[in-house]
Design an enzyme around this catalytic site. Sequence first.
Site, mmCIF file in Angstrom:
data_model
loop_
_atom_site.group_PDB
_atom_site.id
_atom_site.type_symbol
_atom_site.label_atom_id
_atom_site.label_comp_id
_atom_site.label_asym_id
_atom_site.label_seq_id
_atom_site.Cartn_x
_atom_site.Cartn_y
_atom_site.Cartn_z
ATOM 1 N N LYS A 199 37.521 35.546 37.626
ATOM 2 C CA LYS A 199 37.448 35.054 39.016
ATOM 3 C C LYS A 199 38.774 35.289 39.712
ATOM 4 O O LYS A 199 39.835 35.419 39.065
ATOM 5 C CB LYS A 199 37.072 33.568 39.069
ATOM 6 C CG LYS A 199 38.068 32.595 38.411
ATOM 7 C CD LYS A 199 39.225 32.149 39.287
ATOM 8 C CE LYS A 199 40.237 31.327 38.500
ATOM 9 N NZ LYS A 199 41.550 31.189 39.027
ATOM 10 N N ASP A 259 38.055 24.892 35.076
ATOM 11 C CA ASP A 259 37.465 26.097 35.664
ATOM 12 C C ASP A 259 36.156 26.513 34.993
ATOM 13 O O ASP A 259 35.488 27.438 35.451
ATOM 14 C CB ASP A 259 38.439 27.285 35.554
ATOM 15 C CG ASP A 259 39.539 27.229 36.612
ATOM 16 O OD1 ASP A 259 39.400 26.454 37.573
ATOM 17 O OD2 ASP A 259 40.529 27.970 36.468
ATOM 18 N N SER A 261 38.297 30.412 30.371
ATOM 19 C CA SER A 261 37.232 29.548 30.899
ATOM 20 C C SER A 261 35.915 30.311 30.987
ATOM 21 O O SER A 261 34.842 29.767 30.706
ATOM 22 C CB SER A 261 37.592 29.053 32.304
ATOM 23 O OG SER A 261 38.811 28.370 32.279
ATOM 24 N N SER A 262 35.993 31.583 31.364
ATOM 25 C CA SER A 262 34.776 32.378 31.480
ATOM 26 C C SER A 262 34.169 32.657 30.105
ATOM 27 O O SER A 262 32.946 32.654 29.940
ATOM 28 C CB SER A 262 35.074 33.693 32.214
ATOM 29 O OG SER A 262 33.884 34.280 32.666
HETATM 30 P P1 ATP Z 1 43.099 29.917 34.697
HETATM 31 O O1 ATP Z 1 42.959 30.939 35.778
HETATM 32 O O2 ATP Z 1 41.810 29.141 34.426
HETATM 33 O O3 ATP Z 1 44.311 29.042 34.817
HETATM 34 P P2 ATP Z 1 44.274 31.876 32.998
HETATM 35 O O4 ATP Z 1 43.625 33.172 33.388
HETATM 36 O O5 ATP Z 1 45.603 31.615 33.603
HETATM 37 O O6 ATP Z 1 43.284 30.699 33.310
HETATM 38 P P3 ATP Z 1 43.522 32.260 30.262
HETATM 39 O O7 ATP Z 1 43.489 33.741 30.106
HETATM 40 O O8 ATP Z 1 42.231 31.551 30.344
HETATM 41 O O9 ATP Z 1 44.456 31.828 31.467
HETATM 42 O O10 ATP Z 1 44.405 31.713 29.037
HETATM 43 C C1 ATP Z 1 45.143 30.543 29.106
HETATM 44 C C2 ATP Z 1 45.486 30.071 27.690
HETATM 45 O O11 ATP Z 1 44.281 29.814 26.980
HETATM 46 C C3 ATP Z 1 46.274 31.068 26.866
HETATM 47 O O12 ATP Z 1 47.352 30.370 26.327
HETATM 48 C C4 ATP Z 1 45.337 31.508 25.770
HETATM 49 O O13 ATP Z 1 45.992 31.678 24.533
HETATM 50 C C5 ATP Z 1 44.326 30.370 25.674
HETATM 51 N N1 ATP Z 1 42.956 30.817 25.347
HETATM 52 C C6 ATP Z 1 42.087 30.117 24.627
HETATM 53 N N2 ATP Z 1 40.921 30.769 24.512
HETATM 54 C C7 ATP Z 1 41.033 31.914 25.208
HETATM 55 C C8 ATP Z 1 40.144 32.995 25.444
HETATM 56 N N3 ATP Z 1 38.914 33.029 24.956
HETATM 57 N N4 ATP Z 1 40.598 33.988 26.220
HETATM 58 C C9 ATP Z 1 41.837 33.939 26.747
HETATM 59 N N5 ATP Z 1 42.721 32.962 26.510
HETATM 60 C C10 ATP Z 1 42.337 31.938 25.757
#
Ligand code: ATP
Length: 286
Positions: free
Chosen positions: A10, A136, A103-104
């Site tokens: 997203k 999210d 989250s996705s």
């Molecule tokens: P948001 O936009 O919801 O804040 P984000 O894109 O910044 O999320 P993510 O890629 O979701 O961040 O990752 C955030 C943290 O979650 C990282 O520290 C990662 O190690 C952990 N994590 C746990 N499960 C997953 C997954 N399936 N994919 C990616 N990261 C994950």
Amino acid sequence: MKISVKAPAKINLSLDVLHKRKDGYHEVEMVMTTIDLADRIELTSVDQNEITIDSSGGYVPFDERNLAYQAADLIKKKFNRREGVRISIDKQIPVSAGLAGGSSDAAATLKGLNQLWDLGLSPEELATLGAEIGSDVSFCVYGGTALASGRGEIIRQIPSPPPCWVVLAKPSIGVSTADVYRMLNIDDVEHPDTQAMLKAIEEKDYDKICASLGNVLESVTLEQHQEVRHIKEQMQRLGAEGVLMSGSGPTVFGLTIYESRAQRIYNGLRGFCNEVYMVRMLGDTE
Ligand code: ATP
């Protein structure tokens, strides 16, 4: 039995933080939409009562810290399932990028297990479960375009914005969402006009959408990381009609309706940024 589910990223078209709540969460107002950059989650039901994770690329944890693991664990516990599941994540969404990749993945796991184990849960029930994992996840259950409020878990689906190109660039820096919120001074920051964004989307007015882009967390991250500022400036210079940082960053996206311009922005950024993507806005739920 095996099932494959798409987990799109997203972007935030607007992100406002209204105040800090007594429970420690921030009250937010976010307009979010899905883009055509997605992980693919493959779920295989197994007889052994365990959850295993493997992932193709990007650093993600393989244990209970993985949000997809947490989603499977939650469903197993709530519905007393004795079988296990193997979760394979084909990781295409950059990690810790502000694109809700984790989250996705969690939302896709909830949806997939609902099908695989024939649980008959409605999207609303899945979104409520999702909120137990992260703020999210509820949005990611529905996908499409929505206004998220509360701590992000109250979802009102809205019409999709007019389709356009989205060029994303993620500088190779880590940004902690918790730190960004900690450094945010809600009283001394320019708040986006969420209502103007909602109206622009409803009227499918692309120019107004670009003019109404706003993210209250951007100023914090821009101040901390010169790289993010630099990418923003480059995107603007290369002709993107709208440019914004997504979530708590550090990914910056540029919007354009012209494919040739999207290609130019993409090529221009590839020169100094390793992770650049050129995708379409999905907007609608699939
Ligand atoms: P948001 O936009 O919801 O804040 P984000 O894109 O910044 O999320 P993510 O890629 O979701 O961040 O990752 C955030 C943290 O979650 C990282 O520290 C990662 O190690 C952990 N994590 C746990 N499960 C997953 C997954 N399936 N994919 C990616 N990261 C994950």
